[in-house]
Design an enzyme around this catalytic site. Structure first.
Site, PDB file in Angstrom:
ATOM      1  N   THR A 191      33.717  26.809  73.368  1.00 11.83           N
ATOM      2  CA  THR A 191      32.545  27.239  72.600  1.00 11.83           C
ATOM      3  C   THR A 191      31.535  26.118  72.451  1.00 11.83           C
ATOM      4  O   THR A 191      31.897  24.982  72.156  1.00 11.83           O
ATOM      5  CB  THR A 191      33.017  27.629  71.174  1.00 11.83           C
ATOM      6  N   THR A 202      29.641  31.751  72.050  1.00  8.56           N
ATOM      7  CA  THR A 202      30.990  31.790  72.633  1.00  8.56           C
ATOM      8  C   THR A 202      31.302  33.173  73.208  1.00  8.56           C
ATOM      9  O   THR A 202      30.702  34.180  72.798  1.00  8.56           O
ATOM     10  CB  THR A 202      32.047  31.456  71.553  1.00  8.56           C
ATOM     11  N   ARG A 230      37.613  41.885  68.453  1.00  3.03           N
ATOM     12  CA  ARG A 230      37.905  40.653  67.690  1.00  3.03           C
ATOM     13  C   ARG A 230      36.666  39.731  67.666  1.00  3.03           C
ATOM     14  O   ARG A 230      35.994  39.518  68.660  1.00  3.03           O
ATOM     15  CB  ARG A 230      39.082  39.909  68.339  1.00  3.03           C
ATOM     16  N   THR A 285      34.576  24.364  66.796  1.00  2.00           N
ATOM     17  CA  THR A 285      35.182  25.026  67.950  1.00  2.00           C
ATOM     18  C   THR A 285      36.692  25.030  67.730  1.00  2.00           C
ATOM     19  O   THR A 285      37.202  24.243  66.937  1.00  2.00           O
ATOM     20  CB  THR A 285      34.776  24.343  69.272  1.00  2.00           C
ATOM     21  N   GLY A 286      37.376  25.911  68.427  1.00  2.00           N
ATOM     22  CA  GLY A 286      38.824  26.015  68.242  1.00  2.00           C
ATOM     23  C   GLY A 286      39.204  27.399  67.740  1.00  2.00           C
ATOM     24  O   GLY A 286      38.423  28.347  67.885  1.00  2.00           O
ATOM     25  N   SER A 304      34.049  30.068  78.758  1.00  8.15           N
ATOM     26  CA  SER A 304      34.231  30.378  77.343  1.00  8.15           C
ATOM     27  C   SER A 304      32.920  30.650  76.616  1.00  8.15           C
ATOM     28  O   SER A 304      32.908  30.850  75.401  1.00  8.15           O
ATOM     29  CB  SER A 304      34.984  29.243  76.650  1.00  8.15           C
TER      30      SER A 304
END
Ligand code: ASP
Length: 342
Positions: A202, A220, A230, A253-254, A88
């Site tokens: 990330t 990330t 994106r 993060t997320g 990631s």
């Protein structure tokens, strides 16, 4: 505004010294973090996700020698960027839905200097490129082709970032090609979301150096199998990362789309400015998101970590399972953040 303390918090609150009780009375927003240690002091570095202990160790090499926090975070973040097993961040990151690895990163120092690159291809260490944007251009953000041109003009080499393993994952995904980048398909069975994949994601890293100066960095490959072009929260100053040297620093993060909506990291820092501890500030930012989005975020993961000027730190997440790593004079330690949903 004043939040009710949980029972465990309350017990600790009651046990706490007269001095801290008085401090709590003085500032109604300040609350005790039951499970957070009172490591205070400097230097200190803190990163999202347990495996980033390795990244912290690299940053620590700079910090323990009295180096600057901005140099520490730049060095630390390069560890997962160069690690092919980290799917990631950087090299080995899962590609977008068309099979291209596209990277995002940003960096910010104690003076408010910052640099960011987004949608960059073929550059293994986007954090170094973000640093260069900060140091060598009058700008803050460079994107895509322009960021790549700037990299090549400054001695970066193009590299193949798609590893055979990541390509295999992508081909597996292609069979159904269901477009739902918020949720990693093979995690659906376990009802877990991206953010808990391999227990790491990330990297957001924030640090305070021996001088007391704060900096942060974030890097990330973004959501796996995302739409081409994106960009999430991670390279956006204020969303994925924010540093205010008078108050503290935060990173996230997320699901980036959700973090952007509340300008997450900036919000956490502002909540610390109002007197909240790092953990309470992270929690209140998550609560703000829930208030705004309700059920729409019920199954998504969003996590914050933060540090204040005293060297106190904390984290909080929407879903359980979020870990963060801390390196200080007490050595390296991993914490599991509390979460709203269990
Ligand atoms: N925040 C990153 C993004 O939205 C992804 C992650 O941390 O999982 O791109």
């Amino acid at each position: 505004m004043h939040e009710t303390l949980h029972m465990s918090d309350r017990r600790i609150f009651l046990r706490s010294s007269l001095l801290s009780s008085l401090a709590l009375l003085v500032n109604k927003n300040a609350t005790a973090d039951a499970h957070m240690p009172s490591i205070k002091g400097k230097p200190i570095v803190i990163s999202t996700w347990a495996p980033n202990e390795k990244a912290n160790a690299e940053a620590w090499k700079v910090l323990e020698q009295g180096g600057k926090s901005v140099d520490a975070v730049e060095a630390g973040v390069q560890i997962p960027e160069g690690d092919p097993e980290d799917q990631s961040v950087g090299y080995g990151g899962l590609p977008d839905r068309d099979g291209f690895v596209t990277l995002d990163a940003c960096i910010m120092n104690e003076k408010g200097d910052c640099g960011s690159v987004m949608f960059v291809e073929s550059i293994m260490h986007p954090i170094k490129l973000a640093r260069l944007v900060m140091d060598k251009t009058p700008h803050v953000q460079l994107v895509g082709e322009g960021a790549l041109q700037f990299a090549l003009a400054n001695g970066f080499k193009k590299e193949q970032l798609l590893t055979p393993e990541a390509e295999k994952e992508w081909k597996k995904w292609l069979k159904e090609a269901k477009y739902d980048p918020m949720i990693i398909p093979d995690l659906l069975e376990n009802k877990t979301q991206r953010g808990q994949q391999n227990n790491h994601d990330t990297i957001g890293m924030i640090a305070m150096d021996a001088n007391g100066d704060l900096s942060g960095a974030c890097s990330t490959s973004g959501m796996a199998f995302k739409m081409r072009g994106r960009v999430g929260d991670s390279p956006i100053i204020g969303a994925g990362l924010f540093v205010d040297n008078e108050v503290g620093a935060a990173t996230s993060t997320g699901v980036g789309e959700e973090v952007v909506r509340i300008c997450g990291s900036h919000t956490v820092v502002e909540l610390m400015r109002q007197g909240n501890s790092p953990e309470q500030a992270c929690k209140k930012a998550i609560q703000r998101l829930i208030k705004l989005r309700g059920d729409k975020v019920k199954e998504l993961q969003v996590c914050f970590i933060a540090i204040n000027k005293k060297g106190e730190f904390g984290g909080y997440a929407l879903q359980k399972g979020f870990t963060f790593a801390v390196h200080s004079n007490n050595g390296s330690k991993v914490y599991t953040a509390k979460s709203i949903y269990q």
